[in-house]
Design an enzyme around this catalytic site. Structure first.
Site, PDB file in Angstrom:
ATOM      1  N   GLY A   1      34.374 -64.990 -39.469  1.00  0.00           N
ATOM      2  CA  GLY A   1      34.876 -66.269 -38.967  1.00  0.00           C
ATOM      3  C   GLY A   1      35.785 -66.953 -39.966  1.00  0.00           C
ATOM      4  O   GLY A   1      35.933 -66.516 -41.113  1.00  0.00           O
ATOM      5  N   ASP A   2      36.471 -68.002 -39.482  1.00  0.00           N
ATOM      6  CA  ASP A   2      37.339 -68.837 -40.312  1.00  0.00           C
ATOM      7  C   ASP A   2      38.512 -68.078 -40.929  1.00  0.00           C
ATOM      8  O   ASP A   2      38.976 -68.402 -42.027  1.00  0.00           O
ATOM      9  CB  ASP A   2      36.529 -69.533 -41.433  1.00  0.00           C
ATOM     10  CG  ASP A   2      35.397 -70.359 -40.873  1.00  0.00           C
ATOM     11  OD1 ASP A   2      35.571 -70.920 -39.776  1.00  0.00           O
ATOM     12  OD2 ASP A   2      34.346 -70.445 -41.535  1.00  0.00           O
TER      13      ASP A   2
ATOM     14  N   LYS B   1      42.242 -68.355 -37.255  1.00  0.00           N
ATOM     15  CA  LYS B   1      42.588 -68.080 -35.854  1.00  0.00           C
ATOM     16  C   LYS B   1      43.351 -69.252 -35.239  1.00  0.00           C
ATOM     17  O   LYS B   1      44.346 -69.058 -34.542  1.00  0.00           O
ATOM     18  CB  LYS B   1      41.309 -67.815 -35.039  1.00  0.00           C
ATOM     19  CG  LYS B   1      40.540 -66.588 -35.500  1.00  0.00           C
ATOM     20  CD  LYS B   1      39.223 -66.420 -34.763  1.00  0.00           C
ATOM     21  CE  LYS B   1      38.189 -67.450 -35.108  1.00  0.00           C
ATOM     22  NZ  LYS B   1      37.679 -67.408 -36.488  1.00  0.00           N
TER      23      LYS B   1
ATOM     24  N   GLY C   1      35.259 -73.941 -35.459  1.00  0.00           N
ATOM     25  CA  GLY C   1      36.102 -75.025 -35.955  1.00  0.00           C
ATOM     26  C   GLY C   1      37.449 -74.414 -36.282  1.00  0.00           C
ATOM     27  O   GLY C   1      37.561 -73.646 -37.233  1.00  0.00           O
ATOM     28  N   HIS C   2      38.439 -74.676 -35.452  1.00  0.00           N
ATOM     29  CA  HIS C   2      39.759 -74.064 -35.616  1.00  0.00           C
ATOM     30  C   HIS C   2      40.754 -75.127 -36.082  1.00  0.00           C
ATOM     31  O   HIS C   2      40.980 -76.124 -35.382  1.00  0.00           O
ATOM     32  CB  HIS C   2      40.213 -73.415 -34.298  1.00  0.00           C
ATOM     33  CG  HIS C   2      39.338 -72.262 -33.892  1.00  0.00           C
ATOM     34  ND1 HIS C   2      39.561 -71.500 -32.782  1.00  0.00           N
ATOM     35  CD2 HIS C   2      38.234 -71.730 -34.487  1.00  0.00           C
ATOM     36  CE1 HIS C   2      38.632 -70.557 -32.697  1.00  0.00           C
ATOM     37  NE2 HIS C   2      37.811 -70.685 -33.712  1.00  0.00           N
ATOM     38  N   THR C   3      41.329 -74.894 -37.264  1.00  0.00           N
ATOM     39  CA  THR C   3      42.180 -75.909 -37.889  1.00  0.00           C
ATOM     40  C   THR C   3      43.659 -75.637 -37.639  1.00  0.00           C
ATOM     41  O   THR C   3      44.122 -74.511 -37.817  1.00  0.00           O
ATOM     42  CB  THR C   3      41.936 -75.926 -39.415  1.00  0.00           C
ATOM     43  OG1 THR C   3      40.535 -75.866 -39.642  1.00  0.00           O
ATOM     44  CG2 THR C   3      42.522 -77.165 -40.067  1.00  0.00           C
TER      45      THR C   3
ATOM     46  N   GLN D   1      34.570 -67.395 -33.899  1.00  0.00           N
ATOM     47  CA  GLN D   1      33.754 -66.657 -34.866  1.00  0.00           C
ATOM     48  C   GLN D   1      34.514 -65.403 -35.328  1.00  0.00           C
ATOM     49  O   GLN D   1      35.727 -65.387 -35.279  1.00  0.00           O
ATOM     50  CB  GLN D   1      32.364 -66.298 -34.293  1.00  0.00           C
ATOM     51  CG  GLN D   1      31.444 -67.497 -34.123  1.00  0.00           C
ATOM     52  CD  GLN D   1      31.718 -68.324 -32.882  1.00  0.00           C
ATOM     53  OE1 GLN D   1      31.756 -67.801 -31.782  1.00  0.00           O
ATOM     54  NE2 GLN D   1      31.890 -69.619 -33.038  1.00  0.00           N
TER      55      GLN D   1
END
Ligand code: GDP
Ligand code: IMO
Ligand code: MG
Length: 423
Positions: free
Chosen positions: A12-13, A16, A40-42, A223
């Site tokens: 994850g992270d 994406k 949590g997509h930044t 994820q």
């Protein structure tokens, strides 16, 4: 037109959100197909930062239609907060956001159960984001769950109460934890009213209809493949299928509709929460990766564990997903390193191996590293692939050789424009 999928290949992270936001420009629809607000997509552009949890990362592109697919689990409260942020940013989403009626709902008591189950596990806890993901998917497969479409039923309250009672029974068997159920319920029903005012659709017909009309679709994973319920580092995983196969049952589309599978990996590796992480660095190099990469969770704020890129792990997830293109993110984080490493094999059972063992939780593997010379300069001026320092190009070429998949994009910073396309 096929559906292209974009997926995280690690824990994850991987970045994406940033890549989906960039690519969305050339699609008609962006759809989330699994996971929930544990994601949590930044996104960063025009000097501002946005974090999305349930809403697909194409929402800031005005021409994009967004779909939250049936495979997603929705917490109306989180969704409402995301809407408030979009309102503040002046983004119109109501006319462009569709929600599959078959998507399951996260109830307040699912979060309550998540909290109590983790407390019950004590030292053995998963390190869940505590968003109620596990308990909601358990109710889905246990055939007890409530779905987004159920909020339109006159029996909704009754069904809610039945499920809540079941949860309260379960909670009696778990340690007591702090949870203001009355307050959470009040907020939840207010948020359900907002959900009712949105486009709730039969997602499977919606998406197949769009396909038939020749619309281009990007499926956004949440994820990463190492958190997949079947193929990840079980039990330290999430509760959905995060791999490309999840696109089919998470949206209701046939496998033949899947086109490109775009896999994302950081130029190193991180993990948040507990569980095996073969290349984890508990030393200065790990600390430096964390500091340079600002590795703190977008959902929980927890510090992410850091280590070198892990090629046996990536070969495994490239195989599972059928990755056709690779995107390497956060290469700028390596700028300060004199030497960079990549694990090429694992040593276990007396020999070097390329495959992962059945259970990474059981077998302690020793990563075998290849060292690369660092470039020790900023990449700020690099716009084209050939602008990258020779040492960076060599590192990337070696990854392609080991992984046998072409790298098509290299991300050199969090902002939308910090992306190099590689032919
Ligand atoms: P996701 O969950 O895969 O969407 O990733 P997250 O948003 O949770 O975490 C990725 C973090 O890295 C975010 O803070 C991004 O703004 C940031 N990021 C993305 N790409 C890059 C990059 O190329 N370089 C740097 N330094 N940061 C990046
Ligand atoms: P994005 O989409 C990183 C991790 C949690 C925990 C485990 C189980 O932003 O990449 P859960 O909430 O599902 O019970 O947590 O999975 N996890 C993530 N780690 N990025 C995520 O999403 C994650 N979603 C869940 O930290 O270890
Ligand atoms: Mg994230």
């Amino acid at each position: 037109m096929p559906i292209d999928a974009i997926l995280g290949l690690q824990w994850g992270d991987e970045g994406k959100g940033k890549i989906v936001d960039y690519l969305a420009d050339s699609y008609d629809i962006v759809a989330r197909f699994q996971g929930g607000p544990n994601a949590g997509h930044t996104l960063k552009f025009d000097g501002r930062k946005y974090v999305l949890h349930t809403v697909p990362s194409g929402i800031f592109r005005e021409h994009i239609t967004s779909l939250i697919g049936n495979g997603v689990v929705i917490d109306p409260i989180t969704l409402q907060r995301e809407f408030e942020n979009l309102d503040t940013a002046g983004v119109e989403y109501r006319s462009r956001l569709y929600i599959a009626k078959k998507a399951h709902l996260i109830l307040p008591t699912h979060r309550y159960l998540d909290l109590a189950s983790e407390a019950d596990k004590g030292k053995e806890k998963i390190g869940s984001t505590l968003k109620g993901i596990g308990p909601t998917y358990m109710d889905k497969t246990g055939r007890n769950g409530l779905r987004a479409g159920d909020i339109l039923s006159s029996e909704f309250r009754q069904r809610y109460n039945n499920l809540k009672q079941k949860h309260l029974g379960l909670l009696k068997t778990l340690p007591a934890v702090d949870f203001d159920l009355e307050k959470e319920e009040k907020n939840w029903f207010a948020a359900v009213d907002i959900l009712r005012s949105l486009h709730l659709v039969n997602g499977e017909y919606f998406i197949n209809d769009q396909l038939a009309r020749g619309k281009s679709i990007l499926a956004e994973g949440a994820q990463g493949s190492m958190l997949d319920i079947d193929f990840g580092t079980y039990p330290f995983v999430t509760s959905s299928n995060t791999i490309s196969a999840g696109v089919c049952n998470g949206l209701g589309v046939a496998p033949r509709n899947i086109g490109e599978v775009i896999g994302i990996s950081k130029a190193y590796c991180t993990r948040v929460g507990r569980g095996p992480f073969p290349t984890e660095l508990n030393d200065e190099a790990g600390e430096l990766l964390q500091k340079q990469g600002n590795e703190f969770g977008a959902t929980t704020g927890r510090a992410r564990r850091c280590g070198w890129i892990d090629l046996p792990q990536l070969r495994y997830t490239i195989m599972l997903n059928g990755v056709t293109q690779l995107v390497i993110t956060k290469i700028d984080v390596l700028n300060v390193f004199e030497e960079i490493k990549a694990a090429t094999h694992y040593y276990y059972n007396g020999k070097n191996q390329s495959d992962l063992p059945f259970d990474l939780c059981d077998v302690s593997v020793v990563p075998v590293y290849e060292a690369f010379r660092g470039w020790q300069q900023t990449l700020d001026a690099a716009r084209e692939y050939d602008d990258l320092p020779q040492a960076a190009q060599h590192f990337l070429r070696s990854l392609e050789d080991y992984l046998s998949v072409p790298i098509t994009m290299v991300s050199t910073g969090p902002e939308r424009e910090r992306l190099i396309l590689k032919k």
